[in-house]
Every structure is written in structure tokens, then in C-alpha cells.
Design a protein around this motif. Structure first.
Motif, PDB file in Angstrom:
ATOM      1  N   GLU A  22       0.983  -1.231   0.140  1.00 30.01           N
ATOM      2  CA  GLU A  22       0.161   0.142  -0.048  1.00 30.01           C
ATOM      3  C   GLU A  22       0.897   1.212  -0.308  1.00 30.01           C
ATOM      4  O   GLU A  22       0.150   2.437  -0.666  1.00 30.01           O
ATOM      5  N   ILE A  23       2.280   1.056   0.774  1.00 36.86           N
ATOM      6  CA  ILE A  23       3.582   2.297   0.701  1.00 36.86           C
ATOM      7  C   ILE A  23       4.211   2.666  -1.056  1.00 36.86           C
ATOM      8  O   ILE A  23       3.650   2.560  -1.193  1.00 36.86           O
ATOM      9  N   TYR A  37       2.696   0.710  -3.877  1.00 35.48           N
ATOM     10  CA  TYR A  37       2.268   1.558  -5.352  1.00 35.48           C
ATOM     11  C   TYR A  37       1.342   2.780  -4.909  1.00 35.48           C
ATOM     12  O   TYR A  37       0.541   2.762  -4.453  1.00 35.48           O
ATOM     13  N   ASP A  38       1.929   3.815  -4.431  1.00 30.56           N
ATOM     14  CA  ASP A  38       1.684   4.997  -3.946  1.00 30.56           C
ATOM     15  C   ASP A  38       1.463   5.668  -5.326  1.00 30.56           C
ATOM     16  O   ASP A  38       1.350   5.292  -7.236  1.00 30.56           O
ATOM     17  N   ASP A  39       0.601   6.882  -5.970  1.00 28.97           N
ATOM     18  CA  ASP A  39       0.604   7.852  -7.042  1.00 28.97           C
ATOM     19  C   ASP A  39       1.513   7.243  -7.862  1.00 28.97           C
ATOM     20  O   ASP A  39       0.954   7.049  -9.177  1.00 28.97           O
ATOM     21  N   SER A  72      -4.105  -1.449  -2.598  1.00 29.04           N
ATOM     22  CA  SER A  72      -3.667   0.186  -3.263  1.00 29.04           C
ATOM     23  C   SER A  72      -4.443   1.546  -3.512  1.00 29.04           C
ATOM     24  O   SER A  72      -4.771   0.717  -4.228  1.00 29.04           O
ATOM     25  N   SER A  91      -4.066   3.646  -4.665  1.00 27.02           N
ATOM     26  CA  SER A  91      -3.709   4.806  -5.550  1.00 27.02           C
ATOM     27  C   SER A  91      -3.550   4.143  -6.928  1.00 27.02           C
ATOM     28  O   SER A  91      -4.051   4.512  -7.438  1.00 27.02           O
TER      29      SER A  91
END
Lengths: 124, 291
Positions: B12-13, B15-17, B82, B84
Motif C-alpha cells: 500500500e506504500i 504502489y503510491d500515486d 493500494s 492509488s
């Protein structure tokens, strides 16, 4: 999120024995036209929990579905019913709102049509 | 630094924007994902009657794999951790429903409702402990247990994975078996380092003919036996030849490599999954003198 998905989802919190159906708190509902496919409807019909499905569709303001689950034979010929079933199952989207666990009252928020089913560490 | 994203940060971190955008705007990744999901759907071996099924896409990300499902006419529910990635999926207006969730916490789905599950390059994330509360074994157990429950009897799951090592694959498989699944690993193009792809194919229910693991691509038994026989012939010629001749000269005679050699090399390349022109009567034929 469509009612199809709502009908499959259940609360997954540790200790909850019957997390289905999740109560719907709808703030915004949108309709999106989808092509009807009779084969899919016939295939999915036996898997649908009818009561939860009808209740959910009423909450979203669609009251055309019968209270009692119809006989599977109706699906073969009754195109009017198939149309209604299709509309409620695949065309109504909950955009904003929340799903509420029936046992614990825990809220799973829905943002932009995506329910957030992530559990906290103490709920796993 | 390692090129494996699992070793850099939790999904989840990681695969950020920016990473999510990069993932979906790279035509190379899009193409690979489409190929992988196409193969995964093939491995699901759904009955060929044109009826759309309800499938699950675990680690759906930006919906690249889901698009393949839609193209095949199926309805699907996608799960990803994620936000994003899911935002990108919304932008791309995918057809399936999306859920923000963690597969390691178990899938909150009713029993027996899903007709099949695919997952592209996601399951290996389960083997990482990204938080102090994470215990990979428990997460694997929760995942496979809940998956077994929500799949209909006889339904299949096809997961493309990049296991880090043998132990990791064993770990994933052992938890799948413990949950009650039958199945195993299908390896496509086992002879190639680049194109080699692994799929874990699981069937819900007791072992039977229908639960037999399908064959991987590029590993037909036929070509192997061919190789052996041609190898034998070679051995014979070697044994006849003069032992005092230097080794190198034994292999290439005046005529060049010859058709036999070319065919063997082409077979080798084919097994690696490269595109090789077909064998015809022109293969390895000598040019005319006037050319």
C-alpha cells in the motif's frame, strides 16, 4: 459498488459468526447502463441471497422486485423480470455511503464506489 | 538495490500515486499483464459455453488484468490494498467492482459464490511481514482458507507468481494444500530465464481427473525425446572419429553446420519461447553456386 458485489460480501471481523448481509447506508446512488446478458443472470440467480438482495434494492430506492424469490423457471421466459433483476443487480451503483456490520456495527466506508474493507489490527 | 518491489516497501506504500501511474502508463507492463492474465484465464479452464461467470481478481491493481476478464465476457470483483492503484482503475473506468482490502486478512465473501479466481503477480506479497502484527504463515492460512470457502465446488484459481526462491514457493503451496486445494505449479517456458512464468493452479474439491494440473507452454515431452535420439546419433559418429583429431574440428566439418544442427538450435530457441520461423524444405538448404 453494485448490488452483485454487496450480495457476495460479508463482514470478516474476528469473532463475527454471521456477517451477512451488510447493512447499507447509501448517500449517493448512480445508475450506469450495462448490456443485459440472460445467461449470466440465469447462472448467478441460484447464488443470490434473495431477501438480502431485495432489501438492498429497496434501500437504494428500487422497489420493483418481488418480496419472495421467484421460481427458477421464471428466468427462462419472463423477460420483464429478467430486466428488473438485471437493473437491480448490475446497474445500480452505490457511490458514497457505508456498509455496516450487522453484528458489531462497525462501519466500512464507501468512497467513489470502492468499499474500504481493510480491518484494524485488533479485528483480524 | 533489489529489483523486487516486495523487498522495498509494503504494497500500500510502494504502489503510491507515482508508482501506480508508472505501472499503468508503461505499455510494456500493460502488454505483459494482459498476456499473463490471458494465460491465467486459460488455466481456469472455464466451460466453453459462452456463459459469463463471476470471477475474483486478487490484487487487481489498476484493473489491467480485469480488462482481460471483461474482454472474455466475465463479471469480476477486484480486490487490492493500494488506494492509488484503485484510483487509477476508476480513472480507466473498468467494468468490475473494486474493493479496498487486504488478502492476508481473509476474503470477506459468502461461501461458494465465486466461479474462479485469478491473481497476477500478487500472492508473493503474502510472504512478507510488513507490520509487527503480520505473520506470513497466518496470513497465508487466512487467505487460502477464505478463498477455499468462497469458491464454488470444482472452481479453479490460477495465480501467477514470482516466488523469490524454492522455499517461498513451497510455503505458498503447502498452505494452499492445507486449506484443501488440489493442484500444483504450472511453469511456462522453463528453459528461458526471461520468459519463464510460474502459475499456481488450484482446484477446489477432492482430487480427480478434472483437478490434474495442466501442462506448461514450451515443455512438450515430444521435442525432448527427439533431442535424445539425435544425441545418440552424434555419440555414434564421435566414437568412430579419429581420437587424435583436435576437439573443435570434430564439430564443424567443411560443409558447415548442416540442417540437423540448425533444426536442433531452432528447437532450443522455441523451448525458450522465442519466435522462430517454421521448419520448411528451405531450412538449412545450400545456396546455388551462381548465387
Amino acid at each position: 459498488m453494485r448490488l452483485l458485489t454487496h450480495n457476495m460480501l460479508s463482514s470478516n471481523i474476528k469473532g463475527v459468526t454471521n456477517g451477512f448481509p451488510l447493512r447499507i447506508e447509501a448517500e449517493k446512488v448512480v445508475e450506469k447502463q450495462v448490456e443485459i446478458n440472460h445467461d449470466f443472470l440465469r447462472n448467478i440467480f441460484p447464488k443470490i441471497e434473495w431477501k438480502a438482495f431485495v432489501d438492498a434494492s429497496r434501500i437504494l430506492g428500487y422497489a420493483e422486485l418481488p418480496e419472495e424469490a421467484p421460481e427458477p423457471s421464471v428466468l427462462e421466459s419472463d423477460h420483464e423480470f429478467l430486466g428488473k433483476f438485471h437493473h437491480a443487480l448490475l446497474e445500480l451503483h452505490i457511490e458514497e455511503g457505508a456498509l455496516v456490520c450487522p453484528e458489531t456495527g462497525r462501519k466500512f466506508p464507501i468512497n467513489k464506489g470502492i468499499p474500504n474493507m481493510l480491518l484494524h489490527e485488533d479485528e483480524v | 538495490m533489489s529489483s523486487r518491489p516486495e523487498l522495498q516497501a509494503p504494497p500500500e506504500i510502494f504502489y503510491d500515486d507515482t508508482e501506480a501511474r508508472k505501472y499503468t502508463s508503461s505499455s510494456r507492463i500493460v502488454e505483459i499483464q494482459a498476456k499473463l492474465s490471458e494465460r491465467a484465464v486459460e488455466l481456469l479452464a472455464l466451460p466453453d459455453d459462452g456463459v459469463p461467470r463471476l470471477l475474483l481478481d486478487i490484487g487487481c491493481g489498476s484493473g489491467l488484468s480485469g480488462e482481460t476478464l471483461t474482454e472474455n465476457g466475465h463479471q469480476w470483483i477486484g480486490l487490492d490494498i493500494s488506494q492509488s492503484m484503485l484510483d487509477i482503475a476508476l480513472e480507466r473506468e473498468v467494468e468490475g467492482d473494486l474493493i479496498l482490502g487486504d488478502m492476508g486478512q481473509g476474503l470477506g465473501l459468502r461461501p461458494g459464490v465465486i466461479d474462479g479466481a485469478i491473481s497476477i503477480s500478487a500472492i508473493q506479497w503474502l510472504c512478507n511481514a510488513d507490520k509487527s502484527s503480520h505473520e506470513p504463515r497466518l496470513r497465508l492460512k487466512a487467505f487460502f482458507g477464505s478463498l477455499y470457502k468462497c469458491l464454488a465446488r470444482g472452481a479453479r484459481a490460477a495465480f501467477q507468481v514470482y516466488p523469490e526462491n524454492l522455499a517461498q514457493r513451497e510455503l505458498i503451496l503447502s498452505y494452499a494444500m492445507r486449506a484443501g486445494f488440489a493442484g500444483g505449479v504450472v511453469v511456462d517456458f522453463p528453459h528461458s530465464t526471461k520468459k519463464r512464468k510460474e502459475y499456481i493452479v488450484l482446484t477446489c474439491g477432492p482430487p480427480s481427473i478434472s483437478t490434474a494440473v495442466p501442462k506448461g507452454k514450451g515443455e512438450e515431452g515430444e521435442s525432448c525425446s527427439d533431442d535424445e535420439s539425435s544425441g545418440d546419433e552424434e555419440n555414434q559418429t564421435v566414437s568412430i572419429s579419429d581420437r587424435h583429431r583436435p576437439r573443435k574440428k570434430q564439430k564443424t566439418n567443411k560443409k558447415g553446420k548442416g540442417r540437423e544442427w540448425i533444426l536442433r538450435k531452432k528447437e532450443q530457441m522455441r523451448r525458450k519461447g522465442n519466435t522462430v520461423p517454421p521448419d520448411t524444405k528451405y531450412t538449412g538448404r545450400k545456396r546455388k553456386a551462381r548465387f
